[in-house]
Design a protein around this motif. Structure first.
Motif, PDB file in Angstrom:
ATOM      1  N   GLY A   1      31.858 -17.361 -53.814  1.00  0.00           N
ATOM      2  CA  GLY A   1      32.563 -16.549 -52.832  1.00  0.00           C
ATOM      3  C   GLY A   1      31.855 -15.230 -52.632  1.00  0.00           C
ATOM      4  N   VAL A   2      32.574 -14.265 -52.141  1.00  0.00           N
ATOM      5  CA  VAL A   2      32.021 -12.944 -51.862  1.00  0.00           C
ATOM      6  C   VAL A   2      32.883 -11.901 -52.559  1.00  0.00           C
ATOM      7  CG1 VAL A   2      31.002 -13.617 -49.658  1.00  0.00           C
ATOM      8  CG2 VAL A   2      33.361 -12.808 -49.728  1.00  0.00           C
ATOM      9  N   GLU A   3      32.278 -10.760 -52.807  1.00  0.00           N
ATOM     10  CA  GLU A   3      33.003  -9.653 -53.411  1.00  0.00           C
ATOM     11  C   GLU A   3      34.043  -9.113 -52.433  1.00  0.00           C
ATOM     12  OE1 GLU A   3      33.051  -8.197 -56.304  1.00  0.00           O
ATOM     13  OE2 GLU A   3      31.442  -9.289 -57.329  1.00  0.00           O
ATOM     14  N   CYS A   4      35.207  -8.780 -52.977  1.00  0.00           N
ATOM     15  CA  CYS A   4      36.294  -8.304 -52.129  1.00  0.00           C
ATOM     16  C   CYS A   4      37.029  -7.181 -52.842  1.00  0.00           C
ATOM     17  CB  CYS A   4      37.259  -9.450 -51.810  1.00  0.00           C
ATOM     18  SG  CYS A   4      38.706  -8.962 -50.852  1.00  0.00           S
TER      19      CYS A   4
ATOM     20  N   GLU B   1      33.529 -15.656 -40.130  1.00  0.00           N
ATOM     21  CA  GLU B   1      32.744 -14.435 -40.300  1.00  0.00           C
ATOM     22  C   GLU B   1      31.920 -14.543 -41.577  1.00  0.00           C
ATOM     23  OE1 GLU B   1      35.242 -11.066 -40.195  1.00  0.00           O
ATOM     24  OE2 GLU B   1      36.290 -11.656 -38.365  1.00  0.00           O
ATOM     25  N   VAL B   2      30.615 -14.553 -41.429  1.00  0.00           N
ATOM     26  CA  VAL B   2      29.716 -14.713 -42.566  1.00  0.00           C
ATOM     27  C   VAL B   2      29.757 -13.449 -43.432  1.00  0.00           C
ATOM     28  CG1 VAL B   2      27.338 -15.153 -43.284  1.00  0.00           C
ATOM     29  CG2 VAL B   2      28.232 -16.218 -41.207  1.00  0.00           C
ATOM     30  N   GLY B   3      29.926 -13.656 -44.719  1.00  0.00           N
ATOM     31  CA  GLY B   3      29.938 -12.539 -45.662  1.00  0.00           C
ATOM     32  C   GLY B   3      31.269 -11.840 -45.790  1.00  0.00           C
ATOM     33  N   GLU B   4      32.273 -12.272 -45.043  1.00  0.00           N
ATOM     34  CA  GLU B   4      33.582 -11.647 -45.108  1.00  0.00           C
ATOM     35  C   GLU B   4      34.534 -12.519 -45.926  1.00  0.00           C
ATOM     36  OE1 GLU B   4      34.627  -8.715 -44.072  1.00  0.00           O
ATOM     37  OE2 GLU B   4      32.609  -8.223 -43.367  1.00  0.00           O
ATOM     38  N   PRO B   5      35.389 -11.904 -46.762  1.00  0.00           N
ATOM     39  CA  PRO B   5      36.331 -12.693 -47.559  1.00  0.00           C
ATOM     40  C   PRO B   5      37.501 -13.192 -46.732  1.00  0.00           C
ATOM     41  CG  PRO B   5      36.642 -10.364 -47.990  1.00  0.00           C
ATOM     42  CD  PRO B   5      35.446 -10.470 -47.077  1.00  0.00           C
ATOM     43  N   VAL B   6      38.105 -14.276 -47.191  1.00  0.00           N
ATOM     44  CA  VAL B   6      39.285 -14.816 -46.536  1.00  0.00           C
ATOM     45  C   VAL B   6      40.478 -13.920 -46.846  1.00  0.00           C
ATOM     46  CG1 VAL B   6      40.857 -16.792 -46.403  1.00  0.00           C
ATOM     47  CG2 VAL B   6      38.386 -17.164 -46.646  1.00  0.00           C
TER      48      VAL B   6
END
Length: 301
Positions: free
Chosen positions: A146-149, A201-206
């Motif tokens: 995932g990505v950092e949020c 959206e690429v790089g954006e968290p859900v």
């Protein structure tokens, strides 16, 4: 004279003053609200024996047999095979060099003893094979995909933001927690850690869909039971589809109710990674005082 006698009486019979004991420092970060409290009273300097690092308390006992077995697991598991093989070899050598007829005779005590020895040897061989085939599986942590949020609701008061960040730091430092979501009063107060990546959206968290989460069965079951729910292996539960904001390879989840209108979702990177102590600590940190959660959105900074 009477005043002097009264002072002497109070001095002799007044209870001794108890100084606070020095406690060991905890690896868990301190709460910012607790850090702002009054400082403890100064303590007297410790004796010279303790200042030199000498420990005079009871020392923990070690079980040497258990330590040796754990360090030589493979040898211990194959030991029954060696014992059974040596027993079979000893029986054959005994029948060969003792001059006893190789044919088993039921009337001979030696033949009956050899049969019992063979049975025990075969039992040892089978036990060794079972021990070698059954081994505990080591469960290693995974890297969350995932990505950092770090999303904090703007309506949350400043002091509450510090408290929420302290909760996150405590859980991530002492447990396998890699994701934390706090929902209360119909709002998502905090989403921090690793989150699933958005498909649009690429790089954006859900983002957390609070309305959909509140309508989900997993949320309602936790709120109705008012008890913590621990999903040790998330992939085996249907609740996985109800938590799309967590990383797709989240291994374990703790669902901690926050009063009657909130829930904290703790995602881990290891199957069965949260111990009983971790579950108790998370319940104490998050669910000990749910009445104050209403002030998190409307409290002043």
């Amino acid at each position: 004279m009477e005043v002097g006698g009264l002072l002497l009486f109070r001095t002799l019979y007044s209870p001794p003053i108890r100084l606070p004991l020095r406690r060991h420092s905890s690896p868990v970060p301190f709460s910012p609200l607790l850090r702002a409290s009054s400082s403890p009273l100064p303590l007297p300097s410790p004796p010279s024996a303790y200042s030199q690092g000498a420990y005079r308390g009871p020392k923990p006992q070690r079980d040497l047999v258990s330590d040796w077995v754990s360090n030589n697991d493979g040898f211990v598991r194959s030991l029954p095979i060696f014992v059974g093989g040596l027993a079979l070899l000893a029986v054959l050598l005994n029948r060969t060099f003792s001059g006893i007829s190789p044919v088993a005779d039921a009337s001979s005590s030696q033949s009956r003893a050899d049969i019992l020895t063979l049975a025990l040897a075969v039992t040892n061989l089978l036990s060794g094979l079972v021990w070698l085939s059954i081994r505990p599986k080591y469960i290693s942590p995974v890297v969350p995909q995932g990505v950092e949020c770090k999303r904090i609701n703007s309506k949350v008061a400043n002091y509450a933001v510090l408290e929420l960040l302290w909760v996150w730091e405590s859980l991530s430092a002492t447990t396998c927690c890699r994701s934390l979501v706090v929902v209360h009063g119909g709002y998502c107060l905090l989403q921090i850690g690793i989150a699933a990546e958005s498909l649009t959206e690429v790089g954006e968290p859900v983002a957390v869909d609070v309305h959909k989460l509140i309508q989900s069965p997993v949320y309602r079951s936790v709120i109705e039971s008012r008890k913590q729910s621990y999903l040790a292996n998330l992939s085996l539960y249907p609740a996985r589809s109800e938590l799309p904001f967590l990383p797709i390879n989240t291994q374990a989840v703790i669902l901690q109710p926050l009063g009657n209108s909130g829930i904290a979702i703790i995602g881990g990177d290891t199957i069965r990674g949260f111990t009983n102590l971790d579950q108790s600590n998370s319940a104490s940190i998050l669910g000990s005082n749910p009445r104050n959660l209403g002030d998190w959105r409307f409290g002043s900074s």
